[in-house]
Structure formats: C-alpha cells, structure tokens
Motif scaffolding. Sequence first.
Motif, short mmCIF file in Angstrom:
data_model
loop_
_atom_site.label_atom_id
_atom_site.label_comp_id
_atom_site.label_asym_id
_atom_site.label_seq_id
_atom_site.Cartn_x
_atom_site.Cartn_y
_atom_site.Cartn_z
N LEU A 114 -8.47 -8.90 -9.15
CA LEU A 114 -7.23 -9.54 -8.70
C LEU A 114 -7.49 -10.22 -7.36
CD1 LEU A 114 -4.88 -6.52 -9.38
CD2 LEU A 114 -4.69 -8.72 -10.55
N SER A 115 -6.86 -11.36 -7.16
CA SER A 115 -6.88 -11.95 -5.82
C SER A 115 -5.90 -11.16 -4.94
CB SER A 115 -6.46 -13.42 -5.88
OG SER A 115 -5.09 -13.52 -6.27
N PHE A 116 -6.01 -11.34 -3.64
CA PHE A 116 -5.08 -10.66 -2.75
C PHE A 116 -3.64 -11.12 -3.05
CE2 PHE A 116 -2.71 -10.43 1.32
CZ PHE A 116 -2.74 -9.07 1.48
N TYR A 144 -5.76 0.25 -4.48
CA TYR A 144 -6.35 -0.98 -3.93
C TYR A 144 -6.95 -0.76 -2.55
CZ TYR A 144 -6.63 -5.65 -1.86
OH TYR A 144 -7.07 -6.77 -1.22
N GLY A 145 -6.26 0.02 -1.69
CA GLY A 145 -6.71 0.19 -0.32
C GLY A 145 -7.85 1.17 -0.15
N CYS A 146 -8.06 2.05 -1.15
CA CYS A 146 -9.10 3.07 -1.02
C CYS A 146 -10.13 3.00 -2.15
CB CYS A 146 -8.48 4.47 -1.00
SG CYS A 146 -7.27 4.70 0.33
N GLY A 147 -9.88 2.17 -3.17
CA GLY A 147 -10.84 2.01 -4.25
C GLY A 147 -11.04 3.24 -5.10
N LEU A 148 -9.96 4.01 -5.31
CA LEU A 148 -10.09 5.25 -6.08
C LEU A 148 -10.09 4.99 -7.58
CD1 LEU A 148 -7.80 7.83 -4.24
CD2 LEU A 148 -10.10 7.05 -3.67
N ARG A 149 -10.76 5.88 -8.31
CA ARG A 149 -10.61 5.92 -9.76
C ARG A 149 -9.24 6.54 -10.07
NH1 ARG A 149 -15.85 8.09 -8.67
NH2 ARG A 149 -17.54 6.78 -9.47
N VAL A 150 -8.69 6.25 -11.24
CA VAL A 150 -7.38 6.79 -11.57
C VAL A 150 -7.44 8.32 -11.65
CG1 VAL A 150 -7.68 6.56 -14.09
CG2 VAL A 150 -5.38 6.61 -13.11
N SER A 151 -8.55 8.87 -12.13
CA SER A 151 -8.69 10.33 -12.20
C SER A 151 -8.69 10.95 -10.80
CB SER A 151 -9.99 10.70 -12.93
OG SER A 151 -11.10 10.09 -12.32
N HIS A 249 -12.03 -2.46 -8.64
CA HIS A 249 -12.91 -3.63 -8.64
C HIS A 249 -12.50 -4.62 -7.55
CE1 HIS A 249 -14.89 -2.21 -12.15
NE2 HIS A 249 -13.94 -2.51 -13.00
N SER A 250 -11.21 -4.83 -7.42
CA SER A 250 -10.71 -5.79 -6.43
C SER A 250 -11.02 -5.31 -5.01
CB SER A 250 -9.21 -5.99 -6.61
OG SER A 250 -8.92 -6.41 -7.94
N PHE A 251 -10.85 -4.02 -4.77
CA PHE A 251 -11.17 -3.41 -3.49
C PHE A 251 -12.62 -3.74 -3.10
CE2 PHE A 251 -13.41 0.40 -1.79
CZ PHE A 251 -12.76 0.59 -0.58
N ALA A 252 -13.55 -3.51 -4.02
CA ALA A 252 -14.97 -3.74 -3.75
C ALA A 252 -15.27 -5.22 -3.58
CB ALA A 252 -15.81 -3.16 -4.88
N THR A 253 -14.70 -6.05 -4.43
CA THR A 253 -14.96 -7.48 -4.38
C THR A 253 -14.46 -8.09 -3.08
OG1 THR A 253 -14.78 -7.60 -6.79
CG2 THR A 253 -14.61 -9.67 -5.58
N HIS A 254 -13.27 -7.71 -2.65
CA HIS A 254 -12.70 -8.27 -1.42
C HIS A 254 -13.48 -7.81 -0.19
CE1 HIS A 254 -8.61 -8.81 -3.67
NE2 HIS A 254 -9.57 -9.60 -4.11
N GLU A 278 -24.15 -3.25 -7.44
CA GLU A 278 -24.64 -4.63 -7.39
C GLU A 278 -23.91 -5.56 -8.34
OE1 GLU A 278 -28.81 -4.16 -8.04
OE2 GLU A 278 -29.27 -4.01 -5.90
N ILE A 279 -23.13 -5.00 -9.26
CA ILE A 279 -22.33 -5.85 -10.15
C ILE A 279 -21.43 -6.78 -9.34
CG2 ILE A 279 -20.47 -4.15 -10.35
CD1 ILE A 279 -21.63 -6.53 -13.12
N TYR A 280 -21.01 -6.33 -8.16
CA TYR A 280 -20.08 -7.12 -7.35
C TYR A 280 -20.77 -8.31 -6.70
CZ TYR A 280 -17.10 -3.22 -8.33
OH TYR A 280 -16.37 -2.27 -9.01
N THR A 281 -22.10 -8.25 -6.54
CA THR A 281 -22.81 -9.42 -6.02
C THR A 281 -22.80 -10.53 -7.07
OG1 THR A 281 -24.98 -8.68 -6.83
CG2 THR A 281 -24.32 -7.97 -4.63
N HIS A 282 -22.79 -10.14 -8.35
CA HIS A 282 -22.70 -11.14 -9.42
C HIS A 282 -21.33 -11.79 -9.42
CE1 HIS A 282 -26.58 -10.13 -11.12
NE2 HIS A 282 -26.24 -8.84 -11.12
N LEU A 283 -20.29 -11.02 -9.13
CA LEU A 283 -18.95 -11.59 -9.03
C LEU A 283 -18.89 -12.62 -7.92
CD1 LEU A 283 -16.76 -8.38 -9.46
CD2 LEU A 283 -16.86 -10.30 -11.03
N LYS A 284 -19.55 -12.31 -6.80
CA LYS A 284 -19.57 -13.23 -5.67
C LYS A 284 -20.34 -14.50 -6.05
CE LYS A 284 -20.34 -13.35 -0.68
NZ LYS A 284 -20.84 -12.60 0.49
N THR A 285 -21.44 -14.33 -6.80
CA THR A 285 -22.23 -15.49 -7.25
C THR A 285 -21.40 -16.37 -8.18
OG1 THR A 285 -24.25 -14.18 -7.09
CG2 THR A 285 -24.37 -16.18 -8.39
N GLU A 286 -20.63 -15.75 -9.07
CA GLU A 286 -19.76 -16.51 -9.97
C GLU A 286 -18.76 -17.33 -9.17
OE1 GLU A 286 -19.18 -16.34 -13.69
OE2 GLU A 286 -21.33 -16.06 -13.42
#
Length: 300
Positions: A114-116, A144-151, A249-254, A278-286
């Motif tokens: 998600l975008s901000f 979003y603010g802490c990047g937690l898993r739902v569990s 995912h959005s937490f990490a990407t932002h 490192e998956i998030y570096t691919h998002l940044k590359t995209e």
Amino acid sequence: MTWNETIENFSHFLKFERNFSDNTLDAYIRDVKKLKAFSEEKLDNTTPDKITFENLQEFLLYLTREKISERTQARGISSIKSFFKYLIEEEIREDNPSTLLEGPKLGLYLPDTLSFEDVEKIIKAIDLSTDLGVRNHCIIEVLYGCGLRVSELIELKISDINFKENFIKVEGKGKKVRYVPLANYTANLILNYINNVRANNKIGKKYEDHIFLNSRGSSMSRVIVFIIIKELVEKAGIRKSISPHTFRHSFATHLLQNGVDLRFIQEMLGHSSITTTEIYTHLKTEELHDVILKYHPRNK
C-alpha cells in the motif's frame, strides 16, 4: 500403520520436537492429509509405508489438473518430503520415495503493498465514534507502524509494551523474541485505546493482559482481523487484494524507500535470513523501473 495414526504422530513430532508454530504445523498436516485423501480415492488406500515415487508423481499431476497454484504445490512438496523423512527416522520405511520429487519453478514473488496515501484512505474509512472503530484504528496502526504478523498482533500483551522506552517485545516464529521501536503516534493510539475503550468493556479472566479483545472479552482471531481489513478496504474504494500481511509488507517497503538499511528491516521483521528481507529490494527496483520509463526523456 494407518494414515491417521501416522499423521497424528507426525504432528506431535513437528510440534514437540521441531517446535513448529501452530500455523506452520497446520499447513504441513493439511498438505499430508491431501496426500492421504488422494491415496484413499485413487491409489486403493495405499498406506504411507507402501506408497511409491510413481504414486507421488500421480499426486502432483492431480494437483496440477486441479489448478492448485504453483506456490501451494511447492509448499506441499516440502511438507511431503518432511513427512517421509520422518517415516525413515522412525524406521517405518527404509527408503524415501519423495527424494527425487521436484517442485514447480517459482517466479519471483512480489507482495502487494500500500502507498502511504492508501493507508490514510483505509484509516479515514474507520468510524472513530465507536469503540470498535477506535480498536480497529489501533489495529491498523500497529500492523503498519510496527510491521507485525497477524498472529503476533492478536497475541500482543500490555506487558509486552514499554511506553517509557517506546518499544514492543514481540514473540515471533519459533518463539524468537525481537524488540520493535514504537513511534510516539502509535504509542498514544494504543494508550488511548487501552485507557478509554478497552478498560470500559468486558475482559475475560484469561485475557486481562491481551491488548486487542473481541466483543466477548477474549482474544481476537486471525479471521476477524482479515474481515475487518477487507471491509475497510472496500469502504475506502481500494482495488487491491489486501490482507493484514500487506501492512507488514508496506511497513518494510516504506522504510527501505526512506533509506533504512536492510539489516535493520530484517531485525524489525524478525526474518531469520536476510534473503527473505531482500524481496523488498526487488520492490524498490520495480518502482525505479516504472519511474525511469515514465520520466526519462528517451521514453517520451
């Protein structure tokens, strides 16, 4: 050796000897039960100690014809290999028919983000005049603010939060503990929810330390969090497939987009391997690819 008895023993092995989390355990057992059902229906109820490599190939072909996704097939193969490895360790079998199994070649999986602005739209769709609205706002902000898993979210305790130092103690996969920084904004929302909403509602005896409670005063389920987010996303008019994990995912990407080192993001997400992060570096590359195509003068 029957399927039911073997699967039950395998489940105990994964839980007590391998320390699998409940979610991972459920996925493995679900995959093996699919093989059991296939054996009963298509293989004349061949037992686990008699099943062959050719039988397993038939099973994989069946999954393909049933249009099971490649990612689900790959996870299923991993579960089956673990199952037959367990049978050898227990001396139920002398050979491993799954050794030569090959999973489908998976392409790079890029998670939805998600975008901000999208996050703000979802929050604006919440009715903050109700207790449930205040709780749901707090849930979104913690995801979003802490990047937690739902569990991790539904098991979060009041005693896990240090409001003086502003961090959350999180017990993640494999009971690994990490400490996630807590922004003042998010901390104030949590305090407001605890003091002005949660304190005025029913709280079950077993859940006095749980932060997020349902209307019965017990801990929330993963399913209800999914439903809350789905309804808010629809109300906000966002046309994406969004789940609680999307906020992680959005937490990490932002964070990555704003220059945070990948190692710090790995620590905050609780990834055991940097490869996962490192998956998030691919998002940044995209994103960079799209920007270049849009703005470079040679592409006008």
